[in-house]
Design an enzyme around this catalytic site. Structure first.
Site, PDB file in Angstrom:
ATOM      1  N   CYS A  88       0.841  -1.196   0.000  1.00  0.00           N
ATOM      2  CA  CYS A  88       0.000   0.000   0.000  1.00  0.00           C
ATOM      3  C   CYS A  88       0.886   1.261   0.000  1.00  0.00           C
ATOM      4  O   CYS A  88       1.617   1.481  -0.955  1.00  0.00           O
ATOM      5  CB  CYS A  88      -1.005  -0.032   1.141  1.00  0.00           C
ATOM      6  SG  CYS A  88      -2.370   1.145   0.915  1.00  0.00           S
ATOM      7  N   HIS A 197      -3.736  -4.245  -0.271  1.00  0.00           N
ATOM      8  CA  HIS A 197      -3.279  -4.834   0.991  1.00  0.00           C
ATOM      9  C   HIS A 197      -3.196  -6.354   0.827  1.00  0.00           C
ATOM     10  O   HIS A 197      -4.213  -7.041   0.842  1.00  0.00           O
ATOM     11  CB  HIS A 197      -4.259  -4.490   2.120  1.00  0.00           C
ATOM     12  CG  HIS A 197      -4.175  -3.070   2.584  1.00  0.00           C
ATOM     13  ND1 HIS A 197      -3.229  -2.639   3.490  1.00  0.00           N
ATOM     14  CD2 HIS A 197      -4.910  -1.973   2.259  1.00  0.00           C
ATOM     15  CE1 HIS A 197      -3.390  -1.349   3.717  1.00  0.00           C
ATOM     16  NE2 HIS A 197      -4.407  -0.919   2.974  1.00  0.00           N
ATOM     17  N   GLU A 199      -2.231  -8.428   2.981  1.00  0.00           N
ATOM     18  CA  GLU A 199      -2.646  -9.079   4.224  1.00  0.00           C
ATOM     19  C   GLU A 199      -4.166  -9.141   4.364  1.00  0.00           C
ATOM     20  O   GLU A 199      -4.669  -9.854   5.232  1.00  0.00           O
ATOM     21  CB  GLU A 199      -2.026  -8.357   5.430  1.00  0.00           C
ATOM     22  CG  GLU A 199      -2.658  -7.042   5.811  1.00  0.00           C
ATOM     23  CD  GLU A 199      -2.263  -5.867   4.938  1.00  0.00           C
ATOM     24  OE1 GLU A 199      -2.688  -4.738   5.242  1.00  0.00           O
ATOM     25  OE2 GLU A 199      -1.536  -6.065   3.941  1.00  0.00           O
TER      26      GLU A 199
END
Length: 218
Positions: A88, A197, A199
């Protein structure tokens, strides 16, 4: 294998840590993974991850506030060519500069600048910002090791109002579409970054992280 997750004062650090621990465990890779604010840990690491969220300028100030961190990153990533992944705003910091809240120098590792988005629908009306949600990926370089196991059109989770502009097409690994093409994954040599992102991107993000742990840039 030592993996340093750099803490610039923002970012889903715990989520990134858990995701890396998960893929390392599932891959059977012995890995020592830690969040750090210390330049010495970056210098000692085998792989480096830089998450970030919020404003470009704030994340850059966060990096600059960590004694010796920018120098350690340049030494480890550029001089020693250790594998690096920006996430990001961590990906955005790889660019020459950011235009959010004024002009802020980036790390200068990839071409282009981080500029405000102006997405438009087919009828010319403005689309909502930030771009938030799941968007499909168009793989510009599907043979890149970080994209192994991914298929065109698989979705990743984006939250951003600024994006890379004026980048080098040779450094574009994948894009998405939101009122026009948007750089989703960029990279060159031993470094890469995802605008989304990883994650938060379910199996797509986990696959990219698993690929990162075994990536051996030439």
């Amino acid at each position: 294998m030592k993996i340093a997750i750099v803490d610039p004062g923002s970012g889903n650090l715990a989520s990134v840590l858990r995701a890396l621990e998960r893929v390392a465990g599932e891959s059977g890779l012995p890995a020592e993974i830690a969040v750090t604010t210390l330049a010495a840990d970056v210098r000692a690491a085998d792989r480096i991850v830089l998450p970030g969220q919020g404003a470009f300028a704030a994340c850059r100030r966060g990096l600059d506030a960590l004694p010796g961190m920018v120098e350690a990153l340049n030494d480890a990533v550029i001089a020693e060519k250790k594998p690096f992944l920006g996430i990001c705003v961590g990906m955005q910091l790889m660019a020459a500069r950011g235009l959010e809240h004024g002009v802020t120098p980036g790390l200068g590792w990839i071409a282009g600048e981080i500029a405000p988005m102006d997405p438009r629908g087919t009828d010319g009306t403005a689309l909502p910002l930030p771009q938030m949600g799941w968007n499909g990926l168009d793989l510009a370089q599907p043979a890149h090791p970080l994209l192994a196991g991914l298929a065109p059109g698989q979705h990743a989770y984006f939250v951003h109002s600024y994006a890379l502009a004026g980048g080098d097409p040779a450094q574009l690994l994948a894009s998405t579409s939101y009122g026009g093409p948007v750089a989703a994954i960029v990279g060159r040599d031993n470094l890469a970054g995802t605008q989304f992102h990883v994650e938060k991107s379910s199996l797509v993000g986990l696959r990219i992280l698993a690929n990162f742990l075994t990536w051996a840039p030439s």
